[in-house]
Design an enzyme around this catalytic site. Structure first.
Site, PDB file in Angstrom:
ATOM      1  N   TYR A 382       0.944  -1.110   0.182  1.00 37.71           N
ATOM      2  CA  TYR A 382       0.177  -0.128   0.140  1.00 37.71           C
ATOM      3  C   TYR A 382       0.850   1.064   0.179  1.00 37.71           C
ATOM      4  O   TYR A 382       1.568   1.631   0.955  1.00 37.71           O
ATOM      5  CB  TYR A 382      -1.013   0.181   1.202  1.00 37.71           C
ATOM      6  N   TYR A 482     -10.629  -3.139   6.255  1.00 40.13           N
ATOM      7  CA  TYR A 482     -10.256  -1.730   6.658  1.00 40.13           C
ATOM      8  C   TYR A 482     -10.144  -1.604   8.141  1.00 40.13           C
ATOM      9  O   TYR A 482      -9.241  -0.645   8.487  1.00 40.13           O
ATOM     10  CB  TYR A 482     -11.389  -0.772   6.094  1.00 40.13           C
TER      11      TYR A 482
END
Length: 514
Positions: A382, A482
């Site tokens: 990420y 998440y």
């Protein structure tokens, strides 16, 4: 007809607008079968009558970000067209709704008459050149730089056709009826070309697929190969002097070494592999733990399956790391173990072919692999801009709640290293990053995020790497939690900051929290 102005030319066959002078796109129209867009040009002062000019989509290929911005606003602001009766109905393009056949409104006729003025001549300051195609220009005159890039500049003459932004907004009530297919195709092609230039795509491409609508991910998103640190606000990595390398010898048969040695400096903070300790070693290890002493010298758990194991699991996370979520410490460029060390898995980059695709059910864009992914296999990191916690808070408050899904706090070592919350860094992947930006949430994900450090003495900057937590067949959407939770119970009474969850998993928690 609206007033026309001659475009200055320096002989260039392909004409383009001067991108640096474009402020925004404010309207669109169809003119003799051509898609045209009204460009608002930059000015030194705030005005309701800025320089404006119509341009073919072909002239705007270098500023498609502005065109895409306008089309997104246009889509959201579409007027609901009433379904009426009569024999003059036709289909609205791309909608399926019926409406009365369009005729010029009284407003359009007034605007048409208002702009029937003589053509504005080219400025004497422009060198003589062959005339070119004419376009409509307002509040200004069209000019060109030395490279033939055209732009508008303010013109004091009273003969210049006038058009204010309030009138433009009224024009847009009908602009949504005109086709924008060419612009959408240009935008899609531009995005695909940019994907082809992302590092690593020569071996493992990134594809784009949309079978749901005609949209394209934002051209303003910048693909980067690593973190971009906000140094202006004091975001830095630890000094390179703190990055120590290991002394393991490379090429122990098959470019291996670190996974078969008892002592690898890079694994200093990794968990001790007590299965490789004899009785004396176990006693010494227990004593070190009891006294809070260093565990250097004890064999450490290597994170990846080594060469010589089954082909289908080589390079994947071993069960201990896959299930424990312990930090992974990889070797670095200062190590003696060589460039092909098995402990540089994440640093080798993405090794799977991925596809950005338009999902169903209102979840926007998603990511999936075009090949099977093994349990424990590395997918990608990420990436984004690394900012301070204060800056992250400011951006979050200035945006919608959904913005929080792109902010990732680098807080893995906050407790162990006594790092205050306000001193932590945050990764913002909204405007720059990698393909993992498009991974959606699931309460039952097939991927997990892991901390991967290349400098054990830098607890504030490390990579966030996604690994498959189970076998993922090709074509299945890649998802992660998440909230970074291993499990959770559904929530019947959402809190103030709760966001509806759309993952559709059998054990969906139904709400997300920011």
């Amino acid at each position: 007809m609206q007033a026309m102005v001659v475009i200055p030319s320096n002989g260039h066959a392909r004409r383009r607008v001067l991108v640096d002078r474009v402020h925004s796109i404010v309207s669109n129209r169809a003119q003799n079968g051509d898609e045209q867009y009204l460009v608002r040009w930059t000015t030194d002062r705030v005005t309701n009558k800025p320089p404006l000019s119509w341009h073919s989509i072909k002239e705007l290929v270098r500023c498609l970000e502005h065109v895409q911005d306008y089309l997104e606003v246009r889509e959201k602001a579409k007027i609901t067209v009433s379904v009426t009766q009569g024999n003059k109905k036709r289909k609205i393009p791309d909608s399926g709704l019926e409406c009365e056949e369009r005729h010029p409104s009284p407003f359009e006729r007034n605007l048409h008459q208002q702009n029937e003025t003589p053509s504005v001549s080219r400025s004497p300051s422009v060198s003589s050149a062959p005339p070119s195609t004419s376009v409509d220009v307002f509040n200004s005159v069209l000019d060109a730089d030395e490279h033939g890039h055209i732009f508008c500049r303010n013109h004091p003459s009273a003969d210049a056709p006038q058009l204010d932004l309030d009138t433009v907004h009224k024009m847009n009530r009908l602009a949504h009826l005109d086709s924008v297919d060419k612009a959408l195709t240009y935008i899609r092609n531009e995005y695909v070309q940019r994907l082809a230039k992302v590092p690593g795509t020569d071996k493992k491409p990134i594809h784009l697929v949309n079978l749901q609508d005609k949209s394209t991910p934002s051209l303003r998103f910048r693909f980067i190969s690593g973190y971009v640190l906000d140094e202006e606000r004091g975001v830095y990595r630890a000094s390179t002097e703190t990055q120590e390398g290991c002394t393991c010898l490379p090429n122990m048969g098959r470019h291996i070494g670190c996974e078969y040695t008892k002592k690898c400096d890079c694994l200093e903070y990794a968990t001790v592999d007590d299965s490789r300790l004899d009785e004396a070693g176990k006693e010494a290890y227990a004593e070190a733990l009891a006294n809070g002493e260093s565990t250097m010298g004890f064999p450490k758990k290597f994170p990846y399956w080594a060469e010589g194991t089954k082909r289908e699991i080589t390079g994947c996370l071993v069960p201990f790391y896959l299930n424990s979520r312990r930090p992974i410490y990889e070797c670095n460029d200062n190590c003696h173990c060589g460039p092909f060390c098995r402990n540089k898995n994440v640093q080798f980059g993405r090794q799977v072919e991925v596809e950005i695709f338009r999902t169903k059910g209102g979840r926007g864009w998603g990511l999936r692999c075009k090949e099977n992914v093994r349990e424990g296999q590395f997918i990608d990191t990420y990436r984004g801009e690394v900012i301070t916690d204060a800056e992250a808070t400011r951006r979050e408050k200035a945006s919608s709640k959904a913005k929080a899904s792109y902010l990732y706090s680098l807080d893995k070592f906050a407790e162990s290293e006594n790092i205050a919350e306000e001193s932590l860094y945050v990764v913002d992947g909204e405007f720059m990053g990698g393909p993992t930006k498009f991974m959606n949430h699931s309460c039952e994900p097939n991927c997990r995020q892991y901390t991967v450090s290349y400098n054990r003495h830098d607890p504030k900057v490390y990579d966030i790497a996604f690994f498959a937590c189970r076998f993922i067949p090709k074509g299945e959407e890649l998802t992660f939690d998440y909230l970074d939770k291993d499990d959770g119970e559904p929530m019947d009474e959402p809190g103030e900051d709760a966001i509806p969850c759309l993952c559709g998993a059998p054990k969906c928690r139904r709400w997300l929290w920011t």
